[in-house]
Design an enzyme around this catalytic site. Sequence first.
Site, PDB file in Angstrom:
ATOM      1  N   SER A  74      -9.485   4.154   9.135  1.00 15.87           N
ATOM      2  CA  SER A  74     -10.096   5.430   9.485  1.00 15.87           C
ATOM      3  C   SER A  74     -11.541   5.499   9.020  1.00 15.87           C
ATOM      4  CB  SER A  74      -9.297   6.591   8.884  1.00 15.87           C
ATOM      5  OG  SER A  74      -8.032   6.683   9.483  1.00 15.87           O
ATOM      6  N   HIS A  98      -3.983   8.426   3.991  1.00 15.88           N
ATOM      7  CA  HIS A  98      -4.924   8.909   5.008  1.00 15.88           C
ATOM      8  C   HIS A  98      -5.682  10.145   4.529  1.00 15.88           C
ATOM      9  CE1 HIS A  98      -6.670   9.475   8.956  1.00 15.88           C
ATOM     10  NE2 HIS A  98      -6.314  10.735   8.917  1.00 15.88           N
ATOM     11  N   GLY A 148     -11.439  -0.640  17.201  1.00 18.25           N
ATOM     12  CA  GLY A 148     -10.046  -0.501  16.815  1.00 18.25           C
ATOM     13  C   GLY A 148      -9.053  -1.063  17.808  1.00 18.25           C
ATOM     14  N   ILE A 200      -6.445  11.187   1.413  1.00 16.01           N
ATOM     15  CA  ILE A 200      -7.466  10.920   0.400  1.00 16.01           C
ATOM     16  C   ILE A 200      -8.604  10.094   0.978  1.00 16.01           C
ATOM     17  CG2 ILE A 200      -6.414   8.813  -0.549  1.00 16.01           C
ATOM     18  CD1 ILE A 200      -7.220   9.844  -3.331  1.00 16.01           C
ATOM     19  N   GLY A 201      -8.297   9.222   1.963  1.00 16.87           N
ATOM     20  CA  GLY A 201      -9.362   8.458   2.604  1.00 16.87           C
ATOM     21  C   GLY A 201     -10.298   9.351   3.394  1.00 16.87           C
ATOM     22  N   HIS A 234       0.820  -1.204   0.000  1.00 20.67           N
ATOM     23  CA  HIS A 234       0.000   0.000   0.000  1.00 20.67           C
ATOM     24  C   HIS A 234       0.857   1.258   0.000  1.00 20.67           C
ATOM     25  CE1 HIS A 234      -2.430  -3.167   1.923  1.00 20.67           C
ATOM     26  NE2 HIS A 234      -3.407  -2.634   1.229  1.00 20.67           N
ATOM     27  N   ASP A 285       0.632  11.713  14.752  1.00 18.25           N
ATOM     28  CA  ASP A 285      -0.194  10.715  14.076  1.00 18.25           C
ATOM     29  C   ASP A 285      -1.210  11.400  13.163  1.00 18.25           C
ATOM     30  OD1 ASP A 285      -1.326   7.926  13.808  1.00 18.25           O
ATOM     31  OD2 ASP A 285      -3.082   9.036  14.532  1.00 18.25           O
ATOM     32  N   GLY A 318      -4.034  10.336  11.964  1.00 17.96           N
ATOM     33  CA  GLY A 318      -5.417  10.139  12.396  1.00 17.96           C
ATOM     34  C   GLY A 318      -5.805  11.070  13.520  1.00 17.96           C
TER      35      GLY A 318
END
Length: 590
Positions: free
Chosen positions: A451, A407, A492, A409-410, A217, A562, A564
Amino acid sequence: MSYVINDPTDFAEEAAAGFVAAHRSLVRRVPGGVARAGATPAGQVAVVIGGGSGHYPAFAGLVGPGLAHGAAMGDVFASPSAHRVHGVARAVASDAGVLLSYGNYAGDVLNFDAAEAQLHAEGIPCRTVRVTDDIFSAGREEREKRRGIAGDLTVFRAASWAAEAGHDLDGVFDLASHANERTRSLGVAFSGCTLPGAGEPLFTVPAGQMGVGMGIHGEPGIDIRPRPSADELGRMFVAELLAERPDDVPDARGARVAVVLNGLGAVKSEELFVIYGTVARELEAAGVVIVDPEVGEYATSFEMAGVSLTLFWLDDELERAWSSPAYAPAYRKGVVDAAAAAATEALDADTAEALDEDEPLIVAAGSEASIAAAGTVRRILDALRETLDAEADALGRLDAIAGDGDHGIGMQRGSRAAAAAAGHGQLAIAGAGTVLARAGDAWADQGGGTSGALWGAGLRAAGLRIGDAEAPDASAVAAAVDAARAVVQSAGKAEPGDKTLVDALVPFAESLRRRIDAGETLAAAWDGAAQDAQTAADATALLVPRLGRARPHAAKSVGTPDPGAISFALAMNAAARVLAARVLADKEET
């Protein structure tokens, strides 16, 4: 880089549509991905595989007789949502049940596990095998934490052969698990890959060097070594993998092994053959008997210049599975009467249309007060979309330091989908809880990955807590945020200190509750809690990741916050601005 694209956010969907158009005799489109053109025979276990786009022929290219019955397809480098996995499984399930199999990545685990739970709740038997072949992603003592890379192919082949041989669900699970235990892979990269539309690769490799143990990835290599010659690379591959033999293979001499030499996109066939020549000589010198080797592209990463080697240690049953016929768009072996199979299993038009349709949107009316509150929810979701759109590139660069770089683009995809879902015309009569829950479902479906799953679950939990009966007061909002926190942590498995979004979410939820209990207004409390979340997110720069894709690159992430946690803080500050503007508007009206 990608040379042929339209809108990058539509890339995966457009690629899937073109793939189906090119292979109509073998596959059909179903909600969430693709399935064999024909129905699964009664009594046959259906094998459903899947993962992010950008890895062709994994996963859609491995659907067909002798291989999978269906593939759930996520966006680029993002796991398919639970909704997509469930949609594919429902489309191919027979009375014998479904086996799910996929590479062991956090987002895939979250979403496939959620889909499995939903299938069980509907009375569809289901089991899961996660592929863990990448020897560099975790030590021997933590094999369950290893990633799945090109070794996916061997596990999918074993599971699919067992299903077509008539094994029941437990039998298919057992053979697929056995195949996974006997599969080992190692990969190297000479350059990074670039997401569609992006101007820079997700990671770079210094000139004259190679990354060892990179992920598919866009995760950078775990080790950097001088770039070897083809002979040196082949010898390294074989030496590392022979040292990682399965526990029940005490001696390589005389062992029968299937070999998969996989190109990751930019290394072409002639180069692979050069390496394979060395691999074959080294294995034969070690007394290994090579069975049906495969040299080509089986799990790619766009145009990454990289190679992986997989050794699949066979026994009699695994060898029958590996050598059996298969006929999929991107993998063909032996002789399969595909036309006869399609005719025998053909779907009539009405059945195919029913399987391929999503369920209609049914909405109950909320109270007048809750419908008014839903307007604020929509404005907040629009603000999140605008903020995360603007920060997508920066979040991607942050994620690329120790993760896979997707992250930003997600979050962009998820927030866009959530805002669009909240604005759906049929939700005009919905209360705040329903709007939040529907937005969460859309975020999970389109955001993909860990996410996407966590944001979707959190928004849905908050919506269910708020409900549609009345406008939520400050205390009810704090309770909804805590409900979101609880489900995110439960799904998670993260705790503060693990270097995840939880490091910002927990301080936010605690600060919001504390401030509201102290008598602050919702807008003031939210603003203060958002600032606390930002402080906590910034502080994650000092942490070492213990979960997620950044875990194998722990040292690289120290000094960097991070992504996220940062994106969560950005979102909460965007929501704070909406709440402050609402207070100002209310004052002006009075």
